[in-house]
Design a protein around this motif. Structure first.
Motif, short mmCIF file in Angstrom:
data_model
loop_
_atom_site.label_atom_id
_atom_site.label_comp_id
_atom_site.label_asym_id
_atom_site.label_seq_id
_atom_site.Cartn_x
_atom_site.Cartn_y
_atom_site.Cartn_z
N ASP A 17 -4.87 23.62 56.84
CA ASP A 17 -3.28 23.72 56.17
C ASP A 17 -3.06 22.05 56.34
OD1 ASP A 17 0.04 24.27 56.39
OD2 ASP A 17 -0.41 25.03 58.50
N TYR A 18 -1.76 21.43 55.12
CA TYR A 18 -2.05 20.61 54.78
C TYR A 18 -0.12 20.06 54.79
CZ TYR A 18 -6.21 20.14 54.03
OH TYR A 18 -7.82 19.48 54.55
N GLY A 19 0.58 21.74 54.96
CA GLY A 19 2.02 21.37 55.40
C GLY A 19 2.74 21.68 54.48
N SER A 20 3.66 20.68 53.80
CA SER A 20 4.63 21.19 53.00
C SER A 20 4.57 20.38 51.44
CB SER A 20 5.88 21.86 53.33
OG SER A 20 6.09 22.74 54.32
N ILE A 21 5.07 20.44 50.42
CA ILE A 21 5.60 18.84 49.66
C ILE A 21 6.76 19.21 49.26
CG2 ILE A 21 4.39 18.06 47.08
CD1 ILE A 21 2.07 19.96 47.83
N TYR A 22 7.27 17.84 49.02
CA TYR A 22 8.80 17.38 49.01
C TYR A 22 8.96 16.47 47.89
CZ TYR A 22 8.76 18.39 54.01
OH TYR A 22 8.39 19.30 54.66
N ILE A 23 8.96 17.07 46.70
CA ILE A 23 9.64 16.78 45.71
C ILE A 23 10.94 16.42 44.97
CG2 ILE A 23 8.93 16.51 42.56
CD1 ILE A 23 7.07 18.97 43.45
N ASN A 24 11.49 15.21 44.76
CA ASN A 24 12.59 15.27 44.89
C ASN A 24 12.89 13.76 43.81
OD1 ASN A 24 15.52 14.36 45.69
ND2 ASN A 24 15.38 13.21 47.19
N PHE A 25 13.72 14.52 42.39
CA PHE A 25 13.70 14.25 41.61
C PHE A 25 15.12 13.13 41.26
CE2 PHE A 25 10.91 17.39 40.35
CZ PHE A 25 10.67 16.65 39.20
N GLY A 26 15.12 11.54 40.79
CA GLY A 26 16.05 11.17 41.60
C GLY A 26 16.82 10.94 40.47
N GLU A 27 18.35 10.17 40.45
CA GLU A 27 19.15 9.44 38.93
C GLU A 27 18.13 9.11 37.69
OE1 GLU A 27 22.27 10.77 39.14
OE2 GLU A 27 22.53 11.92 40.51
N PRO A 28 18.67 9.67 37.02
CA PRO A 28 18.07 8.90 34.68
C PRO A 28 18.65 7.35 35.13
CG PRO A 28 19.16 11.15 34.70
CD PRO A 28 19.59 10.57 36.37
N ILE A 29 17.86 6.84 35.43
CA ILE A 29 17.88 5.14 34.99
C ILE A 29 18.74 5.07 33.32
CG2 ILE A 29 17.39 2.58 35.13
CD1 ILE A 29 15.92 3.89 37.81
N SER A 30 18.93 5.17 32.47
CA SER A 30 19.21 4.53 31.29
C SER A 30 19.27 2.63 30.99
CB SER A 30 21.21 5.02 30.55
OG SER A 30 21.25 3.87 29.63
N ILE A 31 18.05 2.56 29.77
CA ILE A 31 18.01 1.39 29.40
C ILE A 31 18.67 0.56 28.85
CG2 ILE A 31 15.45 -0.01 28.56
CD1 ILE A 31 15.07 1.02 31.25
N ARG A 32 19.85 1.44 28.02
CA ARG A 32 20.72 0.60 27.41
C ARG A 32 21.75 0.20 28.21
NH1 ARG A 32 21.93 1.70 21.96
NH2 ARG A 32 23.81 1.18 21.47
N SER A 33 22.03 1.13 29.35
CA SER A 33 23.19 0.74 30.54
C SER A 33 22.09 -0.68 30.62
CB SER A 33 23.39 1.06 30.93
OG SER A 33 24.14 2.48 30.23
#
Length: 593
Positions: free
Chosen positions: A211-227
């Motif tokens: 048993d390997y427990g759980s996975i947590y996937i967290n998508f961060g805020e997009p980073i705009s290269i132009r900005s």
């Protein structure tokens, strides 16, 4: 090199992956808000997915998640090592992977083809691009310093006006239990990594029994290269340059360097820790065992500290602390266990002594030391997941040593030194040292750990408890660096070592002997990652200087190009600076310096 994306292959994998993951994991958690922001961003700009890299499982995990949410699947930059895996290499290529060498050397043709291929993927914008900014898997639970080559290639189309913007998506992929945890611990002790092969993958099928427990996937805020580029990058500098030439100005190279650290720090903010990380951190500070009831209280305390300092903890709110701790111990039964008298012990720790007890009367062999160290370093890799949010508070704790009040200017001077010293262990932004120092002081003061009065900073009662915990938690790193300096200064002038890696192995042997003789009880220091970083830091801080001429100092390292390194007064200075905290903490770990 090129991928051979086939939707039919994706549908087969989409059928198989849920069955595989149900056998391995309890749950896969994904933040839906991040998914929706990603969906919106994909419609507006080319997207680069930048997940953290802790396991082989990372490669197709993103593809599985995006497939599940009906989003375009990424084209994945994968190491050429996987080409040696028969059939599997084709499966990965059909899933969108393209293979690149770990190092290009002086092969300009390969570099030109690689650059054109990757940039064509970006300009066409048919699918997001995915690669690992750290370059390789982290075996230690810490983020690795960023690799800038692929990031520079990806950003060049924007700098030369081929695309109007590029969005970088930092993604935290956190595992409750990592599939390769034991292999990583052995690698850190110097046991070579098994080569990637299909037969090796088949032999590893026994993992399905655990048993390997759980996975947590967290998508961060997009980073705009132009900005980000506004006011920092002058794109007009490329208007007259031939578009087929890959060239970046020094200011743009500096911008990309700082951007890489910005992305890594944003990635760290998205990481989620499990209760086991808290448990592992506390067990390492109680090698003689800890009562289960007291462990639960300490876990609750540490969870609150971590959340107050900005960390993310996946905590089942409907369950009691005792049930959460027992569930975590069940998942990690190979590393720790509960005795009949309700004490929690680290497995393979029967030869250890509890604090205050007599030292072992029979010396251990090096093999026995390494066996025990495997579990210890495994636990350390989970403890290290706390460091992204605690590293700056820990640097403050180390500046205090045993003092309760400290002048702010003195603290800043010590903090600056420690950040430079630990820059290869932990990720610090190269441009925001002063701002980070002020920010962590404000955060600690707001949480009532510190009292700031004029130019003096004092610890509160609860602040003293926190500082002592952080000092113990980061003590193995400080002690490892001290041992490296001590060993380098002890070398005879005629001793020659071919590489920094071999020097780290020699230091490891010395530490193993000290542990076997009962003089030292810090197994973390046996990690080659800590010792190699310590040697590189000695070079960076001037403790080891390059010298191709005759020398008379304590030892040298002959590099690949017949370079010679010699210990300098800088190494003595670093050792002396670390001596004070070592003396203070000797009583905690029973070491004879």
């Amino acid at each position: 090199m090129a991928h051979n994306f086939q939707m039919s292959n994706i549908r087969v994998l989409g059928y198989l992956f849920p069955k595989i993951y149900r056998n391995l994991y309890q749950h896969i958690y994904v933040n839906r808000a991040g998914i929706e922001k990603l969906r919106k961003t994909m419609k507006e700009t080319p997207v680069v997915l930048l997940p953290s890299h802790r396991s082989y499982n990372d490669f197709l995990l993103m593809s599985y998640i995006l497939y599940h949410y009906n989003l375009p699947l990424p084209r994945i930059a994968a190491g050429a090592d996987f080409m040696a895996m028969k059939f599997i290499n084709n499966v990965l290529r059909w899933a969108g992977a393209f293979y690149i060498r770990r190092s290009f050397g002086s092969d300009k043709l390969y570099w030109a083809v690689f650059t054109e291929y990757v940039q064509r993927l970006m300009v066409n914008g048919e699918a997001p691009l995915e690669f690992f900014l750290e370059g390789t898997r982290s075996r230690t639970g810490k983020s690795l310093p960023p690799k800038l080559g692929l990031l520079s290639v990806v950003l060049e189309p924007f700098l030369k006006g081929k695309v109007s913007d590029i969005s970088l998506i930092p993604i935290g992929v956190s595992y409750e239990r990592i599939l390769e945890e034991t292999l990583y611990a052995r690698e850190m002790l110097g046991i070579p990594k098994p080569k990637e092969s299909t037969s090796g993958l088949i032999k590893a099928r026994s993992i399905f029994e655990d048993d390997y427990g759980s996975i947590y996937i967290n998508f961060g805020e997009p980073i705009s290269i132009r900005s980000l580029c506004e006011g920092h990058v002058d794109r007009s500098a490329y208007s007259l340059a031939p578009r087929f030439l890959f060239s970046l100005t020094k200011s743009d190279q500096r911008f990309i360097f700082e951007l890489a650290y910005t992305v890594l720090l944003e990635q760290q903010k998205t990481l989620v820790i499990s209760p086991w990380v808290l448990i592992a951190s506390l067990l390492l500070q109680s090698p003689g065992g800890i009562p289960l009831e007291y462990l639960c209280k300490r876990v609750e305390w540490l969870k609150d500290v971590f959340v107050n300092l900005g960390g993310n903890v996946k905590w089942p709110v409907t369950k009691s602390t005792l049930s959460v701790v027992k569930a975590s111990l069940s998942v990690h039964h190979t590393a720790a266990s509960v005795s009949k008298n309700n004490h929690v012990y680290i497995n393979s720790a029967s030869t250890w002594t509890a604090p205050g007890e007599a030292h072992p009367t029979v010396a251990m062999t090096k093999e026995e030391v390494m066996t025990i160290a495997t579990t210890h370093i495994l636990l350390g890799s989970y403890r290290n997941q706390l460091t992204p949010m605690l590293k700056q508070a820990a640097m403050i704790a180390l500046t205090f040593a045993k003092q309760l009040t400290l002048n702010k200017d003195i603290m800043m001077s010590r903090y600056r030194f420690l950040v430079n010293l630990m820059s290869k262990e932990f990720i610090f932004h190269p441009r925001t040292l002063v701002q980070d120092f002020d920010a962590i002081l404000r955060k600690l003061e707001a949480s009532y750990y510190l009292v700031i009065s004029d130019d003096n900073i004092s610890l509160t009662t609860q602040g003293t408890t926190l500082m002592q915990f952080l000092q113990k938690m980061f003590h193995p790193f400080v002690l490892g660096y001290w041992f490296a300096c001590q060993y380098i200064l002890s070398l005879n002038p005629d001793e020659e070592i071919s590489t920094t890696n071999s020097l780290a192995r020699d230091i490891q042997d010395t530490v193993a002997c000290r542990i076997a003789e009962g003089d030292l009880f810090e197994y973390d220091i046996l990690s080659l990652n800590v010792l190699e970083n310590a040697v590189k830091t000695c070079i960076q801080l001037g403790g080891l200087v390059n010298n191709n001429r005759n020398y008379s100092s304590a030892g040298h390292i002959a590099g690949e190009a017949d370079n010679q390194w010699e210990a300098s007064p800088g190494c003595q200075a670093v050792r002396n600076w670390l001596q004070n905290p070592i003396d203070i903490w000797c009583s905690m770990v029973r070491i004879s310096p």
